[in-house]
Design a protein around this motif. Sequence first.
Motif, PDB file in Angstrom:
ATOM      1  N   PHE A 291      20.717  12.525  12.438  1.00 32.11           N
ATOM      2  CA  PHE A 291      19.802  13.606  11.774  1.00 32.11           C
ATOM      3  C   PHE A 291      20.952  14.581  11.309  1.00 32.11           C
ATOM      4  CE2 PHE A 291      16.823  12.033  15.050  1.00 32.11           C
ATOM      5  CZ  PHE A 291      15.712  11.790  14.159  1.00 32.11           C
ATOM      6  N   VAL A 295      17.942  19.433   9.900  1.00 28.11           N
ATOM      7  CA  VAL A 295      16.628  18.789   9.944  1.00 28.11           C
ATOM      8  C   VAL A 295      15.906  19.607  11.040  1.00 28.11           C
ATOM      9  CG1 VAL A 295      15.338  16.766  11.120  1.00 28.11           C
ATOM     10  CG2 VAL A 295      16.936  16.392   9.212  1.00 28.11           C
ATOM     11  N   HIS A 299      10.808  17.394  13.552  1.00 27.35           N
ATOM     12  CA  HIS A 299      11.069  16.152  12.937  1.00 27.35           C
ATOM     13  C   HIS A 299      11.659  15.173  14.067  1.00 27.35           C
ATOM     14  CE1 HIS A 299      11.705  12.867   9.921  1.00 27.35           C
ATOM     15  NE2 HIS A 299      13.007  12.886  10.217  1.00 27.35           N
TER      16      HIS A 299
END
Length: 594
Positions: A291, A295, A299
Motif C-alpha cells: 500500500f 492510503v 482501506h
Amino acid sequence: MGNYNQTSPEWAGKEKLKKAELLNILEEHSIYSLYQPIVSLQDGAVFGYEALTRGPVHSLLHSPLELFEFAEKEGALYVLDKLAREKAIQGSFLENKQQLLFINISSQVIYDPQFIPGKTLEILQSYGLSPSNVVFEITERSSIEDFQSAQKILEHYRKQGYRIAIDDAGAGYSSLQAIAELQPDFIKIDRSLIENIHKNKIKEYILETFVTFAQKMNIHLIAEGIEDLDELAKLTRMGVHYAQGFLLGRPEQEPANIHPDHLNLILQHRKIVSNGPSWSIGDLVTPAQTFDRKVLISHVSSYFKQNPDAIGAVIVKEDVPVGLIMRETLFQQLSGQYGFSLFSNRSIDQVMDAEPLIVDEGMAVEMVSQMATSRSIHNLYDLVVITSSGKLAGVASIRTILESITNVRMETARVASPLTGLPGNLQINRELNKRLMEQKPFSVIYADLDYFKWFNDRFGFQKGDQLIQYTADILQHSIAVCGTPYDFVGHVGGDDFIVISTAQDPELLCQEMIRRFEQGVRLFYGGEEWDYVEDRSGNHIQSDGVTLSLSLVVCLSDSPSSLEQISFAAANLKKKAKAHQGSIYYIHHLGNEI
C-alpha cells in the motif's frame, strides 16, 4: 601502597575525600560513558555497544568498580545507577535502528521503585531511540536473592520492549541460576571461560554446552574479553553469536571501526561453519501486498477483513519499502471504543511500523534469523521485508525462516563428519564440481597423517580422536591466516582431509599447515619416547612420531581439469610424500605445466 589501616588518619582522610567526590559527582552529574563495540560473528558488523561508566578523570572514584562499590557502601547506589543509565543514553551514538545499547544495572537496582522512571524513556525518545534499542545487562555486584520478584519486575519491562542480558556467565553458580530463573535474551560469557579457549578442551566443551542450550532456548551468546585472534577464530567456528573485547575495539566515545583483518577472519571462519548447503533470504521470498504510505487506514483495514489469511502488508513509496503494518497490530489499534472513528480517515503511515526489519535478498538466512529474533517481543513475529537493489522484492515469515534453518542443519548433520563436524564426502564432491564449473584457478590440498595407526595403537582411540580433531583445527586456522573467506575444509574420513582454496600462494598455505601441526603434535605424546614407529605393514621406521603429508594440486583455468585428473595427480604426490621422512608437501600443476 594505599592499603591503610581502617582506623588510621590516612584511611579516614581518604574516605572523607571519597565522600566529598561522590557527593560532587551526584550533584554535578560528572560521570560519563565509554562505549565498547559488540561485534556479530556472522558478518563482522557492529551489533551494538556496551556503555561503561567512568568517574571524573583523576578522581579517586574514576574506576567504575571503586565508584559503584563506594556508592553502595554510602547508600547511594540507586541514585548513581539511575544517573549512569541516563548518561549512557545521552552519550550513545547508535548508527542504525537495529543496533542495541547495553546498559549495566546492579541486580539490587531492579527492586528499586524508581528503576526506569519516565524520565529515562523521555531521554530515549529525545535521542531518537526506543526501549527496543536497550538491553539491561544485570551485573553480579550482589546476587539476586528473590528470583520470583525479579522475574515479575523484568517481565514488566520486557513488555515495554526492553531486553535482558545476564553478565559473567560461567564465572560462578549465581549467574547460572540467574539464567535458569530469568530466561534472558542474551548471555554474556565471562572472560575466564574465553581466555585461551583454542588451547583448552575443557573450556571448549563447556562453551559447546552453552551454544547448544542457547540454540534450544533462542538466546544469543556474547563472548567477553576477546584479546587473541585464535580465540576469535575458535568462537566464530563454534557458533557463538557475538563477541566483545580489546581485540575488536576498546571502550571509546565514538563509533568503532572493525579492523579489516578481524572482519576477514570472521568471514573466513563463518564460511567454514556454513560449508553445508545454505540459502540466502532471497530464496525464501514470497510476494507481498503493498500500500502507498498515504492510503487511508480504512482501506487497509478492508483488505485485511476480505483476506483473513493475510498477516501483514508492506507500505511503500515508489516501490521502496518505508514501513510495515501487521494485521493484528492494526486491529488492536482500531478495536478501542473510538478507535475506528479516530483512525479510519488517517493515512496508514501514521500507524505503520516505520522501522521494520528490511534486508537485502543476498543476506544469509541464518544472519536474518539472528536479526529477526533479536527484535522486541512486540515485533518478534513481524514479517521480514526483503529488497533487491533497494526495491521491494517481497517478504518472508519467521516460520519460513526457522524451517529453512532447521532443514539446512539437518542436511549438514546428515552428511558431516561426526568427529570433526566438517563436511563429508557428499559435500566435498559438490564443492569440487562447483569449482570446476566456475573455471577459475583453485588449489586442492589432500592432507593425511603418517603413522596414525601406530599412534592409535600405542596411545588409544581417545587420543587418536583428539589428534584427528587437532588436525582439523590446524587446517582451519591455517586457511584463516593464509587463505580466503571462500576456502573449504572437508573430512574425507579417518585421518584424511581435503582443503579447496583460492589462495594466491597455496605453497605458503601448506607451509603454515605443517608449521602449526609440528608446533603442537608433540603435546599428544605425553612426554613418552620411542626408538621407532611402525607403518601399516608393521615395519619399523625411524621417526619422531606422527607427521603430516600434503599433496598440493594447483588447477589452472587455462586448461579445464576433471575430478579424475585431480585424484590421479594427488595419488602420485601422496606416494612421494609417504616416501619422505617428516612432514612435507609436494606440488603439481594441472593445466599449464610449470
